[in-house]
Write an enzyme that holds these catalytic residues in place. Structure first.
Site, PDB file in Angstrom:
ATOM      1  N   CYS A 114       0.802  -1.232   0.000  1.00 32.34           N
ATOM      2  CA  CYS A 114       0.000   0.000   0.000  1.00 32.34           C
ATOM      3  C   CYS A 114       0.830   1.275   0.000  1.00 32.34           C
ATOM      4  O   CYS A 114       0.293   2.346  -0.283  1.00 32.34           O
ATOM      5  CB  CYS A 114      -0.969  -0.004   1.164  1.00 32.34           C
ATOM      6  SG  CYS A 114      -2.111  -1.381   1.076  1.00 32.34           S
ATOM      7  N   HIS A 255      -3.523   7.055   2.910  1.00 33.12           N
ATOM      8  CA  HIS A 255      -3.882   5.765   2.312  1.00 33.12           C
ATOM      9  C   HIS A 255      -5.259   5.331   2.829  1.00 33.12           C
ATOM     10  O   HIS A 255      -5.507   5.348   4.041  1.00 33.12           O
ATOM     11  CB  HIS A 255      -2.808   4.727   2.668  1.00 33.12           C
ATOM     12  CG  HIS A 255      -3.197   3.336   2.334  1.00 33.12           C
ATOM     13  ND1 HIS A 255      -3.740   2.988   1.118  1.00 33.12           N
ATOM     14  CD2 HIS A 255      -3.154   2.184   3.067  1.00 33.12           C
ATOM     15  CE1 HIS A 255      -4.001   1.697   1.116  1.00 33.12           C
ATOM     16  NE2 HIS A 255      -3.660   1.191   2.278  1.00 33.12           N
ATOM     17  N   ASN A 285     -10.206  -0.397  -0.116  1.00 31.37           N
ATOM     18  CA  ASN A 285      -8.742  -0.288  -0.134  1.00 31.37           C
ATOM     19  C   ASN A 285      -8.204  -0.826  -1.456  1.00 31.37           C
ATOM     20  O   ASN A 285      -8.262  -2.032  -1.705  1.00 31.37           O
ATOM     21  CB  ASN A 285      -8.175  -1.076   1.054  1.00 31.37           C
ATOM     22  CG  ASN A 285      -6.657  -1.012   1.147  1.00 31.37           C
ATOM     23  OD1 ASN A 285      -5.996  -0.483   0.254  1.00 31.37           O
ATOM     24  ND2 ASN A 285      -6.100  -1.547   2.221  1.00 31.37           N
TER      25      ASN A 285
END
Ligand code: ACO
Length: 328
Positions: A114, A255, A285
Site C-alpha cells: 500500500c 492511504h 482499499n
C-alpha cells in the site's frame, strides 16, 4: 533554480462492476452496518475475469497523460507500484509499455504494497532531479479482489480494484513541486499482512492451495495499530522536511485502508474533516492505487487545484511506509 520534480497531472480508472456491502451480505456472514462502522467502506469496484491489472493501469495512465497535456512519446520511464500484477513475473510495467505502444522505454514494478505509490513518487523524483529522465509515468494499480478469499469476512470486504496514475516531470514554476518525501520499512512484521503462497518460500502446490495460502492473510488489529503509528509519523517527518505545518497543508490524502485510521491521524494533527480527501466509501482499499485515485478524482472534481499544498502518507505490508509533501 536547480531541478525540482513535480506532479504534472493525474488520472484514474476503476472497473465498471460495483459490489456494495449489501451485495456481500447475500453470500457472506457480514452486514452493511458492520463494514460501514468498522471501515467506512460502502462499495468497491471489481475487475472482470479477463481484465488484468495492466488494463486498469493503462486506462489510468491514458487519463493522466491527457490531464497533464503530455504525449506518450515524451515518457522516458514507466513505474508501476503493484503487488497484484498480471503475472508473478515479468513486471506489469513491462506489459503496460507494450499496451501503451511505447516499447523501448524502461519499465519496472515497485513492490511495497500500500505504500508503493510513495516509493514510486520518491524514485521518480530522484530520476527527474538527477536529470536521468525528463518525464515519468508513475502508476499505482491493483486487483486485490483476485487474491482475496471470498469466504474470509475478515479480509475480503476490505479491498477493491483500481488504478491511479501521475505524470512526473520538471516543475514549471518556483512554487510547484515535490517538496519532501520520506520512506521507511521494518521487515520483522511481514507475517502480519501477506500473500504467503506462490512465491519461493511456499511455491504453489496442492498443500498451499488446500491451506488457502494463495490468498491475503492479515492480522487486522496489529496492522491497524501500525498504520496509525507509522502514517502519523511519516506525515510528521514529511512536513518537517518540507518546512510546513499541518495548517498550511490544503488537503491530506492518507492511504484509504480504514476511515478510522484516517480519522485517528487527522485528530493527531487537528486536521478538520474538510481538509481530508476521502473516497474509501466508493473504492475500499485499492492498496498502491488509493492515493493516486484520490488525487486524480479530487483534481477532476475541481477540489484540488493548481497551487494547493498536499500531504500524503501510507503504510503497506512488510511493513513499509512513507510520506510526502507536494505542491500541485
Ligand atoms: N462482518 C462482520 N463481522 C466481522 C467481519 C465482517 N466482515 N470481520 C470480522 N468480524 C467480526 C470478527 O469475527 C470478530 O467477532 P468475534 O469478536 O465474535 O470474534 C469481530 O468482528 C471483531 O473482529 P476483529 O478482526 O477483532 O476486528 P477489528 O477491530 O480488528 O477490526 C478491521 C477489523 C476493520 C479489519 C481492522 O482490524 C482494520 O481495519 N485493520 C487494518 C486493515 C488495513 O489497514 N489493511 C490494509 C493494510 S495496507 C496493505 O498493505 C494491503
Amino acid at each position: 533554480m536547480s531541478k525540482r520534480a513535480a506532479i504534472l497531472g493525474a488520472g484514474y480508472y476503476a472497473p465498471e462492476k460495483v459490489l456494495t456491502n449489501k451485495d456481500i451480505e447475500k453470500f457472506l456472514d457480514t452486514n452493511d452496518e458492520w463494514i460501514t462502522s468498522m471501515t467506512g467502506m460502502k462499495e468497491r469496484h471489481l475487475s472482470e475475469k479477463g481484465q488484468p491489472t495492466s488494463d486498469l493501469a493503462v486506462k489510468a495512465a491514458e487519463n493522466a497523460l491527457k490531464n497533464s497535456g503530455v504525449k506518450k512519446e515524451e515518457i522516458d520511464m514507466v513505474l508501476v507500484a503493484t503487488v497484484t500484477g498480471d503475472y508473478v513475473w515479468p513486471s506489469t510495467a513491462n506489459v503496460v509499455v507494450n499496451k501503451l505502444g511505447i516499447n523501448g522505454v524502461p519499465s519496472v514494478d515497485l513492490s511495497a504494497a500500500c505504500s508503493g505509490f510513495l516509493y514510486g513518487l520518491t524514485s521518480a523524483r530522484a530520476f527527474i532531479e538527477s536529470g536521468i529522465y525528463k518525464k515519468i509515468l508513475l502508476i499505482g494499480a491493483e486487483e486485490f479482489t483476485k487474491v482475496c478469499d471470498w469466504t474470509d469476512r475478515k479480509t475480503c470486504v476490505l479491498f477493491g480494484d483500481g488504478a491511479g496514475a501521475v505524470v512526473i516531470g520538471e516543475a514549471q514554476n518556483e512554487e510547484q513541486g515535490i517538496l519532501s518525501t520520506y520512506l521507511g520499512s521494518d521487515g520483522s512484521k511481514v507475517s502480519y499482512l501477506m500473500q504467503p503462497g506462490g512465491g519461493t518460500a511456499n511455491p504453489l502446490s496442492q498443500e498451499v492451495l488446500d491451506k488457502k495460502m494463495q490468498f491475503v492473510y492479515m492480522e487486522g488489529k496489529e496492522v491497524f495499530k501500525q498504520a496509525v503509528i507509522k502514517m502519523t509519523a511519516s506525515m510528521e517527518i514529511a512536513m518537517e522536511k518540507a518546512g510546513v505545518t499541518a495548517e498550511q497543508v490544503d488537503y491530506f490524502i492518507f492511504h484509504q485502508a480504514n476511515k478510522r485510521i484516517i480519522d485517528s491521524i487527522a485528530q493527531r494533527f487537528l486536521v478538520p474533516e474538510e481538509k481530508l480527501i476521502i473516497n474509501i466509501h466508493k473504492y475500499a482499499n485499492t492498496s498502491a492505487a488509493t492515493i493516486p485515485i484520490a488525487l486524480a478524482e479530487a483534481m477532476e472534481e475541481g477540489k484540488i487545484k493548481k497551487g494547493h499544498l498536499l500531504g500524503f502518507s501510507a503504510l503497506g505490508a512488510g511493513f513499509t511506509w512513507g510520506g510526502a509533501i507536494v505542491r500541485i
